[in-house]
Design an enzyme around this catalytic site. Structure first.
Site, mmCIF file in Angstrom:
data_model
loop_
_atom_site.group_PDB
_atom_site.id
_atom_site.type_symbol
_atom_site.label_atom_id
_atom_site.label_comp_id
_atom_site.label_asym_id
_atom_site.label_seq_id
_atom_site.Cartn_x
_atom_site.Cartn_y
_atom_site.Cartn_z
ATOM 1 N N LYS A 254 0.871 -1.115 0.045
ATOM 2 C CA LYS A 254 0.097 -0.071 0.001
ATOM 3 C C LYS A 254 0.817 1.051 0.023
ATOM 4 C CE LYS A 254 -3.241 2.780 2.876
ATOM 5 N NZ LYS A 254 -4.114 2.986 4.091
ATOM 6 N N ASP A 259 -2.845 10.470 2.991
ATOM 7 C CA ASP A 259 -4.261 10.014 3.353
ATOM 8 C C ASP A 259 -4.920 11.055 4.287
ATOM 9 O OD1 ASP A 259 -6.469 8.655 3.626
ATOM 10 O OD2 ASP A 259 -5.868 7.184 4.958
ATOM 11 N N LYS A 266 -10.113 12.854 7.833
ATOM 12 C CA LYS A 266 -9.724 12.650 8.966
ATOM 13 C C LYS A 266 -9.536 13.994 10.086
ATOM 14 C CE LYS A 266 -6.455 9.123 7.710
ATOM 15 N NZ LYS A 266 -6.940 7.876 8.480
ATOM 16 N N ASP A 277 1.580 6.666 5.365
ATOM 17 C CA ASP A 277 0.711 5.704 4.647
ATOM 18 C C ASP A 277 1.051 4.959 3.374
ATOM 19 O OD1 ASP A 277 -1.732 4.420 5.148
ATOM 20 O OD2 ASP A 277 -2.988 5.858 3.916
ATOM 21 N N ASP A 336 -12.314 6.899 4.023
ATOM 22 C CA ASP A 336 -10.708 6.772 4.525
ATOM 23 C C ASP A 336 -10.588 5.350 4.598
ATOM 24 O OD1 ASP A 336 -8.742 7.771 5.950
ATOM 25 O OD2 ASP A 336 -9.900 7.849 7.861
ATOM 26 N N GLU A 338 -9.633 3.627 1.942
ATOM 27 C CA GLU A 338 -9.027 3.733 0.664
ATOM 28 C C GLU A 338 -7.952 2.949 0.240
ATOM 29 O OE1 GLU A 338 -7.657 5.340 3.042
ATOM 30 O OE2 GLU A 338 -5.477 4.938 2.417
ATOM 31 N N ARG A 340 -7.463 -0.638 1.143
ATOM 32 C CA ARG A 340 -8.092 -1.848 0.619
ATOM 33 C C ARG A 340 -8.367 -1.663 -0.831
ATOM 34 N NH1 ARG A 340 -12.064 -2.037 5.461
ATOM 35 N NH2 ARG A 340 -9.804 -0.980 6.387
HETATM 36 N N1 BES Z 1 -4.284 4.852 6.709
HETATM 37 C C1 BES Z 1 -5.128 4.741 7.499
HETATM 38 C C2 BES Z 1 -4.886 3.792 8.620
HETATM 39 C C3 BES Z 1 -3.859 4.197 9.593
HETATM 40 C C4 BES Z 1 -4.432 4.998 10.720
HETATM 41 C C5 BES Z 1 -2.320 4.141 9.631
HETATM 42 C C6 BES Z 1 -3.499 5.277 11.918
HETATM 43 C C7 BES Z 1 -1.649 4.683 10.560
HETATM 44 C C8 BES Z 1 -2.150 5.328 11.590
HETATM 45 C C9 BES Z 1 -6.412 3.944 6.656
HETATM 46 O O1 BES Z 1 -6.474 4.633 5.462
HETATM 47 C C10 BES Z 1 -7.572 4.492 7.480
HETATM 48 O O2 BES Z 1 -7.965 5.528 7.501
HETATM 49 N N2 BES Z 1 -8.322 3.284 8.146
HETATM 50 C C11 BES Z 1 -9.420 3.549 8.891
HETATM 51 C C12 BES Z 1 -10.070 2.408 8.428
HETATM 52 C C13 BES Z 1 -11.729 2.747 8.598
HETATM 53 C C14 BES Z 1 -12.378 3.786 7.977
HETATM 54 C C15 BES Z 1 -12.540 1.514 8.421
HETATM 55 C C16 BES Z 1 -9.090 3.335 10.321
HETATM 56 O O3 BES Z 1 -8.249 2.635 10.754
HETATM 57 O O4 BES Z 1 -9.625 4.216 11.046
HETATM 58 ZN ZN ZN Z 2 -7.573 6.257 5.221
HETATM 59 ZN ZN ZN Z 3 -4.645 5.110 4.405
#
Ligand code: BES
Ligand code: ZN
Ligand code: ZN
Length: 489
Positions: A254, A259, A266, A277, A336, A338, A340
């Site tokens: 990834k 992000d 966010k 990310d 968010d 994204e 996957r």
């Molecule tokens: N890039 C983030 C995951 C992340 C969060 C990495 C904090 C490092 C630190 C990912 O794209 C994301 O935002 N995931 C969400 C998923 C949710 C919306 C299902 C998350 O983990 O909150």
């Molecule tokens: Zn995200």
């Molecule tokens: Zn992300």
């Protein structure tokens, strides 16, 4: 910081003598040196692991701690502490003898040499590219040359320096800020790496990805002025080992250069740090560098799903329905989630275009894995016993720790949608790391051995640890390289 660390020889190296804490033993030849004998008696010097003490002008004692507890991990830490002292002392060359702590088993001596060099290399890293007019230009040290009389230990050092270099390469890309490191910049770095190391590199750009039907990658990548892409790097060695015959490993990363969350923005400064990310892709790039440099006799492919998740007039919205590269439809419930989406299309490409015999993806996929496991280990999933054992062996060898999470039919059903085949995130906020893995499972054939490693907790750290400063750790470079190497044996 040393400008480089290499294995070599020099005329008058400082001798680094390993001392175990049980009776403060050193090899007999060193014990005869008066300065060493005197230093060993220094009150307060207990030879705890990583304790460093100068012994006259020509020797440095390095504590190794209790020999019964000495492992690659403890030697890595001792080396990290040592290199900081050597840097301050402005040493130019060292001759290392840690034999006081060597185990009976000679194969372990190579592993200790490797860990020693990894510790030196990884602790000798920081980003100074952005030191501007207001910073005192820290004088960059000269080169450090290491020698070791023990041939196995020296072999280990050679390997550890190579791996440490690949880890630091991944960290440097990881640390590059998003105003510079955008998808086009990552593609340029990948091409440069390929040129420098003899790898092949092909970039499927945004327009092509869209035309090919990669709805996940194209949709996320569309939101930014700097369009995303799928980078395909291949290692096609002329010679393949017998064990490598018929194997085609695919590493997927990834690589979100930023992000923002998109329209599911966010909040509460949760965006800060999202330049990290991309660390899954960085780990894969670093591993490919090491794989190429080690000339591993096995075919390996890397796929970097690269995009920047931004907010714009034509970004995806929650409620959009997209069609993925394998024909599966997805309702966007959260923009968010994204990672996957871009990864899914890369997994399909690995399956269908590359006909992978095993797939390992690495991703900063969920905040949930940080909540669950902290910064101590990655969370992971695997659908195959053989691959599972191989990943665990590589984890043990590299010291990069993992903890497996379940992925059951219930979890897969949790990602089914009402309006489309799947939803990209279940509105019930639970089991996020598993949701991510469950979503991805729809893009891999059940028969293909596949591992998904969520590195959101370990890819970067907020405060320094024994080996790494705060920032990107290069987690995954060593594990992936070890995994690939073991597959070729
Ligand atoms: N890039 C983030 C995951 C992340 C969060 C990495 C904090 C490092 C630190 C990912 O794209 C994301 O935002 N995931 C969400 C998923 C949710 C919306 C299902 C998350 O983990 O909150
Ligand atoms: Zn995200
Ligand atoms: Zn992300």
């Amino acid at each position: 910081m040393f400008s480089s660390i290499t294995l070599g020889s020099s005329r008058s190296p400082v001798t680094v003598v390993g001392v175990t804490s049980d009776g403060k033993t050193v090899p007999a030849a060193h014990a005869k040196v008066q300065a060493v004998a005197d230093a060993l008696d220094t009150p307060g010097f207990a030879a705890e692991n990583g304790e460093v003490l100068a012994a006259g002008a020509n020797h440095v004692l390095l504590g190794l701690g209790d020999p019964a507890l000495l492992t690659a991990a403890t030697v890595r830490v001792a080396a990290a502490k040592l290199v900081r002292v050597l840097d301050r002392r402005n040493d130019k060359s060292i001759s290392v003898d840690l034999s006081a702590g060597f185990p009976k088993n000679r194969t372990d001596v190579e592993a200790l040499g490797r860990a020693f060099a990894e510790g030196l290399a990884m602790a000798n890293w920081r980003v100074d590219h952005f030191d501007g007019a207001a910073s005192r230009k820290a004088e960059r040290g000269g080169a450090l040359v290491i020698e070791a009389a023990d041939a196995d230990f020296a072999d280990g050092i050679r390997r550890g320096l190579l791996l440490g270099g690949a880890v630091n390469y991944a960290r440097t890309i990881g640390a590059t800020p998003p105003n510079i490191c955008n998808p086009a910049w990552v593609a340029a770095q990948a091409k440069k790496l390929a040129r420098d190391t003899g790898l092949k590199c092909k970039v499927i750009d945004h327009a092509q990805a869209k035309k090919m039907g990669m709805g996940g990658l194209a949709t996320v990548s569309h939101s930014s002025v700097s369009k995303g892409c799928l980078i395909h790097i291949s290692h096609m060695p002329r010679k393949r080992s017998r064990a490598a015959k018929g194997k085609r490993l695919v590493l997927v990363g990834k690589t979100l250069t930023y992000d923002t969350g998109g329209y599911s923005l966010k909040v509460n400064n949760g965006m800060k740090g999202m330049k990290y990310d991309k660390l899954g892709g960085c780990a894969v790039l670093g591993a490919m560098k090491a794989i190429a440099e080690l000339k591993l006799p096995i075919e390996v492919h890397a796929l970097l799903a690269v995009a920047e998740n931004m907010v714009s007039g034509d970004s995806m919205r929650p409620d959009d329905i997209i069609t993925m590269y394998n024909g599966v439809t997805v309702e966007i419930t959260n923009t968010d989630a994204e990672g996957r989406l871009v990864l899914a299309d890369a997994l399909t490409y690995a399956e269908e275009d590359l006909e992978a015999t095993a797939i390992i993806d690495v991703a900063t996929l969920t905040g949930g894995v940080v909540v669950a496991l902290g910064h101590f280990c990655a969370g992971w999933f695997c659908n195959d016993e053989g691959l599972s054992k191989a990943v665990e062996a590589a984890s043990a060898e590299s010291g990069e720790k993992l903890w497996k999470l379940p992925l059951w039919k219930e979890h897969k059903d949790f990602m089914r949608g009402q309006h489309a085949d799947l939803i990209n995130s279940n509105p019930q906020r639970s089991a996020h790391p598993i949701q991510g893995a469950a979503f991805l499972s729809y893009f891999v054939d059940e028969k293909t051995p596949w591992a998904h490693i969520d590195i959101a907790g370990v890819g970067n750290i907020d405060s320094g640890n024994d080996v790494c400063v705060a920032g990107p750790t290069g987690w995954g470079v060593r594990l992936l390289t070890d995994l690939v190497e073991n597959q070729s044996k």
